[in-house]
Design a protein around this motif. Structure first.
Motif, PDB file in Angstrom:
ATOM      1  N   GLY A  35       6.112  13.350  12.443  1.00 22.17           N
ATOM      2  CA  GLY A  35       6.949  12.240  12.877  1.00 22.17           C
ATOM      3  C   GLY A  35       6.232  10.926  12.920  1.00 22.17           C
ATOM      4  N   ALA A  36       6.405   9.968  12.843  1.00 22.17           N
ATOM      5  CA  ALA A  36       5.750   8.437  12.886  1.00 22.17           C
ATOM      6  C   ALA A  36       5.276   8.655  14.495  1.00 22.17           C
ATOM      7  CB  ALA A  36       6.551   7.542  12.498  1.00 22.17           C
ATOM      8  N   THR A  37       4.068   8.153  14.563  1.00 17.88           N
ATOM      9  CA  THR A  37       3.580   7.788  15.970  1.00 17.88           C
ATOM     10  C   THR A  37       2.862   6.348  15.724  1.00 17.88           C
ATOM     11  OG1 THR A  37       1.322   8.347  15.554  1.00 17.88           O
ATOM     12  CG2 THR A  37       2.926  10.322  16.199  1.00 17.88           C
ATOM     13  N   ASN A  38       2.684   5.693  16.860  1.00 18.31           N
ATOM     14  CA  ASN A  38       1.780   4.521  17.014  1.00 18.31           C
ATOM     15  C   ASN A  38       0.311   4.503  16.864  1.00 18.31           C
ATOM     16  OD1 ASN A  38       4.471   3.013  17.636  1.00 18.31           O
ATOM     17  ND2 ASN A  38       4.292   3.559  19.834  1.00 18.31           N
ATOM     18  N   ALA A  39      -0.045   5.946  16.851  1.00 21.65           N
ATOM     19  CA  ALA A  39      -1.603   5.904  16.532  1.00 21.65           C
ATOM     20  C   ALA A  39      -1.862   6.390  15.498  1.00 21.65           C
ATOM     21  CB  ALA A  39      -1.998   6.905  17.758  1.00 21.65           C
ATOM     22  N   SER A  40      -0.888   6.548  14.494  1.00 17.95           N
ATOM     23  CA  SER A  40      -1.016   7.060  13.026  1.00 17.95           C
ATOM     24  C   SER A  40      -2.313   6.160  12.450  1.00 17.95           C
ATOM     25  CB  SER A  40       0.196   6.859  12.245  1.00 17.95           C
ATOM     26  OG  SER A  40       0.932   7.613  12.712  1.00 17.95           O
ATOM     27  N   ALA A  41      -3.307   7.110  12.034  1.00 18.98           N
ATOM     28  CA  ALA A  41      -4.667   6.457  11.512  1.00 18.98           C
ATOM     29  C   ALA A  41      -5.398   7.436  11.008  1.00 18.98           C
ATOM     30  CB  ALA A  41      -5.245   5.540  12.606  1.00 18.98           C
ATOM     31  N   SER A  76       7.544   1.146  -5.097  1.00 20.90           N
ATOM     32  CA  SER A  76       8.529   0.920  -4.081  1.00 20.90           C
ATOM     33  C   SER A  76       7.621   1.280  -2.824  1.00 20.90           C
ATOM     34  CB  SER A  76       9.484   1.910  -3.966  1.00 20.90           C
ATOM     35  OG  SER A  76       9.213   3.254  -4.094  1.00 20.90           O
ATOM     36  N   SER A  77       6.815   2.323  -2.701  1.00 17.39           N
ATOM     37  CA  SER A  77       6.170   2.557  -1.328  1.00 17.39           C
ATOM     38  C   SER A  77       5.045   1.569  -1.244  1.00 17.39           C
ATOM     39  CB  SER A  77       5.724   3.998  -1.368  1.00 17.39           C
ATOM     40  OG  SER A  77       4.546   3.930  -2.296  1.00 17.39           O
ATOM     41  N   TRP A  78       4.338   0.929  -2.114  1.00 19.96           N
ATOM     42  CA  TRP A  78       3.532   0.037  -2.061  1.00 19.96           C
ATOM     43  C   TRP A  78       3.952  -1.130  -1.408  1.00 19.96           C
ATOM     44  CZ3 TRP A  78      -1.348  -0.696  -1.716  1.00 19.96           C
ATOM     45  CH2 TRP A  78      -1.920  -2.067  -1.963  1.00 19.96           C
ATOM     46  N   ALA A  79       5.276  -1.694  -1.656  1.00 22.48           N
ATOM     47  CA  ALA A  79       6.070  -2.879  -1.225  1.00 22.48           C
ATOM     48  C   ALA A  79       6.469  -2.376   0.314  1.00 22.48           C
ATOM     49  CB  ALA A  79       7.270  -3.031  -2.153  1.00 22.48           C
ATOM     50  N   ALA A  80       6.999  -1.091   0.243  1.00 20.41           N
ATOM     51  CA  ALA A  80       7.541  -0.797   1.757  1.00 20.41           C
ATOM     52  C   ALA A  80       6.529  -0.986   2.686  1.00 20.41           C
ATOM     53  CB  ALA A  80       8.208   0.609   1.755  1.00 20.41           C
ATOM     54  N   ALA A  81       5.372  -0.582   2.557  1.00 14.71           N
ATOM     55  CA  ALA A  81       4.064  -0.613   3.407  1.00 14.71           C
ATOM     56  C   ALA A  81       3.365  -1.797   3.409  1.00 14.71           C
ATOM     57  CB  ALA A  81       3.199   0.507   3.163  1.00 14.71           C
ATOM     58  N   GLY A  82       4.001  -3.058   2.958  1.00 14.03           N
ATOM     59  CA  GLY A  82       3.378  -4.316   2.660  1.00 14.03           C
ATOM     60  C   GLY A  82       2.093  -4.589   1.949  1.00 14.03           C
ATOM     61  N   ALA A 100      -5.684   0.222   4.144  1.00 12.67           N
ATOM     62  CA  ALA A 100      -4.931  -0.386   5.062  1.00 12.67           C
ATOM     63  C   ALA A 100      -3.266  -0.302   4.903  1.00 12.67           C
ATOM     64  CB  ALA A 100      -5.038  -2.158   5.325  1.00 12.67           C
ATOM     65  N   THR A 101      -2.725  -0.412   3.578  1.00  9.79           N
ATOM     66  CA  THR A 101      -1.392  -0.128   3.467  1.00  9.79           C
ATOM     67  C   THR A 101      -0.986   1.485   3.592  1.00  9.79           C
ATOM     68  OG1 THR A 101      -1.793  -1.839   1.727  1.00  9.79           O
ATOM     69  CG2 THR A 101       0.355  -0.448   1.522  1.00  9.79           C
ATOM     70  N   ALA A 102      -2.167   2.308   3.033  1.00  8.98           N
ATOM     71  CA  ALA A 102      -1.773   3.720   3.497  1.00  8.98           C
ATOM     72  C   ALA A 102      -1.681   4.120   5.057  1.00  8.98           C
ATOM     73  CB  ALA A 102      -2.968   4.569   2.997  1.00  8.98           C
ATOM     74  N   GLU A 103      -2.432   3.182   5.822  1.00  8.59           N
ATOM     75  CA  GLU A 103      -2.513   3.432   7.304  1.00  8.59           C
ATOM     76  C   GLU A 103      -1.178   3.088   7.840  1.00  8.59           C
ATOM     77  OE1 GLU A 103      -4.636   4.414   9.655  1.00  8.59           O
ATOM     78  OE2 GLU A 103      -5.923   5.170   8.170  1.00  8.59           O
ATOM     79  N   LYS A 104      -0.248   1.944   7.131  1.00 14.72           N
ATOM     80  CA  LYS A 104       1.233   1.721   7.415  1.00 14.72           C
ATOM     81  C   LYS A 104       2.086   2.665   7.191  1.00 14.72           C
ATOM     82  CE  LYS A 104      -0.004  -3.177   7.739  1.00 14.72           C
ATOM     83  NZ  LYS A 104       0.439  -4.583   6.998  1.00 14.72           N
ATOM     84  N   GLY A 110       4.004   9.678   7.979  1.00 13.98           N
ATOM     85  CA  GLY A 110       3.310  10.855   8.318  1.00 13.98           C
ATOM     86  C   GLY A 110       2.526  11.138   7.196  1.00 13.98           C
ATOM     87  N   PRO A 111       1.706  12.249   7.452  1.00 15.18           N
ATOM     88  CA  PRO A 111       0.679  12.768   6.221  1.00 15.18           C
ATOM     89  C   PRO A 111       1.385  13.393   5.287  1.00 15.18           C
ATOM     90  CG  PRO A 111       0.526  14.302   8.413  1.00 15.18           C
ATOM     91  CD  PRO A 111       1.161  12.783   8.754  1.00 15.18           C
ATOM     92  N   GLY A 112       2.796  13.970   5.368  1.00 16.96           N
ATOM     93  CA  GLY A 112       3.401  14.809   4.443  1.00 16.96           C
ATOM     94  C   GLY A 112       3.879  13.779   3.273  1.00 16.96           C
ATOM     95  N   ALA A 113       3.700  12.444   3.288  1.00 11.40           N
ATOM     96  CA  ALA A 113       4.156  11.691   2.429  1.00 11.40           C
ATOM     97  C   ALA A 113       3.127  11.697   1.094  1.00 11.40           C
ATOM     98  CB  ALA A 113       4.089  10.156   2.845  1.00 11.40           C
ATOM     99  N   TRP A 114       2.091  12.525   1.324  1.00 10.26           N
ATOM    100  CA  TRP A 114       0.993  12.687   0.275  1.00 10.26           C
ATOM    101  C   TRP A 114       1.039  14.189   0.027  1.00 10.26           C
ATOM    102  CZ3 TRP A 114       0.226   8.819   3.787  1.00 10.26           C
ATOM    103  CH2 TRP A 114      -0.110   7.408   2.949  1.00 10.26           C
ATOM    104  N   ALA A 115       1.071  14.604  -1.165  1.00  7.33           N
ATOM    105  CA  ALA A 115       1.081  15.762  -1.729  1.00  7.33           C
ATOM    106  C   ALA A 115      -0.387  16.343  -1.476  1.00  7.33           C
ATOM    107  CB  ALA A 115       1.424  15.990  -3.011  1.00  7.33           C
ATOM    108  N   CYS A 116      -1.463  15.601  -1.373  1.00  5.47           N
ATOM    109  CA  CYS A 116      -2.639  15.918  -1.369  1.00  5.47           C
ATOM    110  C   CYS A 116      -3.057  15.874   0.260  1.00  5.47           C
ATOM    111  CB  CYS A 116      -3.695  15.139  -2.314  1.00  5.47           C
ATOM    112  SG  CYS A 116      -3.522  15.683  -4.003  1.00  5.47           S
ATOM    113  N   ALA A 117      -2.543  15.753   1.217  1.00  6.42           N
ATOM    114  CA  ALA A 117      -2.676  15.524   2.568  1.00  6.42           C
ATOM    115  C   ALA A 117      -3.475  16.733   3.173  1.00  6.42           C
ATOM    116  CB  ALA A 117      -1.492  15.287   3.358  1.00  6.42           C
ATOM    117  N   GLY A 118      -3.022  17.844   2.436  1.00 10.45           N
ATOM    118  CA  GLY A 118      -3.950  19.149   3.010  1.00 10.45           C
ATOM    119  C   GLY A 118      -5.262  18.975   2.290  1.00 10.45           C
ATOM    120  N   ALA A 119      -5.349  18.769   1.157  1.00 12.58           N
ATOM    121  CA  ALA A 119      -6.524  18.666   0.476  1.00 12.58           C
ATOM    122  C   ALA A 119      -7.735  17.758   1.119  1.00 12.58           C
ATOM    123  CB  ALA A 119      -6.759  18.432  -0.870  1.00 12.58           C
ATOM    124  N   GLY A 120      -6.938  16.731   1.591  1.00  7.94           N
ATOM    125  CA  GLY A 120      -7.758  15.854   2.221  1.00  7.94           C
ATOM    126  C   GLY A 120      -8.042  15.857   3.832  1.00  7.94           C
TER     127      GLY A 120
END
Length: 235
Positions: A35-41, A76-82, A100-104, A110-120
């Motif tokens: 879930g989204a958190t205020n400390a996502s980074a 769409s995700s690029w625009a949605a995240a600013g 910076a956009t990926a942080e938003k 959350g990290p599940g937005a990237w299929a490569c989250a596990g690899a990274g």
């Protein structure tokens, strides 16, 4: 790649799809949705690892498949995240701007937005990557104007790059008045004080100056005018 199922903005990567077909989907997606958190980074090193999996580490990639940049944002995700505050598409933004956009986006989905989250090893670890997105600008790693390709499809190494063609030798000489005349490619180089008669006598040209003039009529327009630096044929 970024997922587009359940509100996510990318389809599963090829590796995930293959793993799913083999019945080991659990191993393919190592990091569950959070879930989204205020400390996502995440650190720059983590984003580099994700980008290596997503795009081969090419932050300026655009293969025409609808996903852009090192972290393979959909438009769409690029625009949605600013991201559009930096550039129209992710591949046109700098690495710092993409992170910076990926942080938003990480905070939003959350990290599940990237299929490569596990690899990274991407998680909501609260680490400030310390990037400086600044204003709009091209990615520092952007290659020459040609559209970049995925490394797996078309590898490019230094040894494959052709050297720039050498500049052609100058084919004219400059006269004392500043005009340009043909240089020629003959074996005799005209020196100061030379005339066709002197050259014919010095080089023992059979037929004298008239023969010399005829041999070089494509270079010398007037038998009385030759210029230092011109190269005349003697036979």
């Amino acid at each position: 790649m970024l997922l587009n199922s359940k509100g996510k903005h990318r389809r599963p990567s090829k590796a995930v799809r293959i793993a799913t077909l083999a019945g080991v989907a659990g191993a393919a997606v190592a990091v569950p949705l959070m879930g989204a958190t205020n400390a996502s980074a995440a650190s720059v090193e983590t984003w580099d690892a994700v980008a290596q999996c997503e795009s081969g580490g090419n932050w300026s990639i655009n293969t025409g498949n609808g996903y852009y940049g090192g972290l393979q944002f959909s438009q769409s995700s690029w625009a949605a995240a600013g991201g559009t505050q930096y550039a129209a598409r992710a591949d046109l933004a700098s690495k710092d701007q993409q992170i910076a956009t990926a942080e938003k986006l990480l905070d939003m989905q959350g990290p599940g937005a990237w299929a490569c989250a596990g690899a990274g090893g991407l998680t909501n670890d609260g680490v400030d990557p310390g990037v400086n997105p600044g204003g709009s600008g091209q990615s520092e790693s952007k290659p020459e104007q040609a559209q970049p390709e995925r490394r797996a499809e078309q590898p490019t190494t230094r040894s494959e790059q052709r050297e720039a063609p050498k500049a052609e030798s100058k084919k004219t000489v400059t006269t004392p008045t500043g005009d340009e005349v043909k240089k020629g490619d003959g074996e005799y180089k005209v020196e100061v004080g030379d005339t066709l008669s002197k050259i014919a006598q010095k080089e023992d040209v059979k037929g004298g100056w008239s023969k010399l003039f005829k041999l070089n009529d494509d270079i010398v327009e007037d038998a009385n005018l030759i210029f230092p630096g011109q190269q005349l044929h003697l036979k």
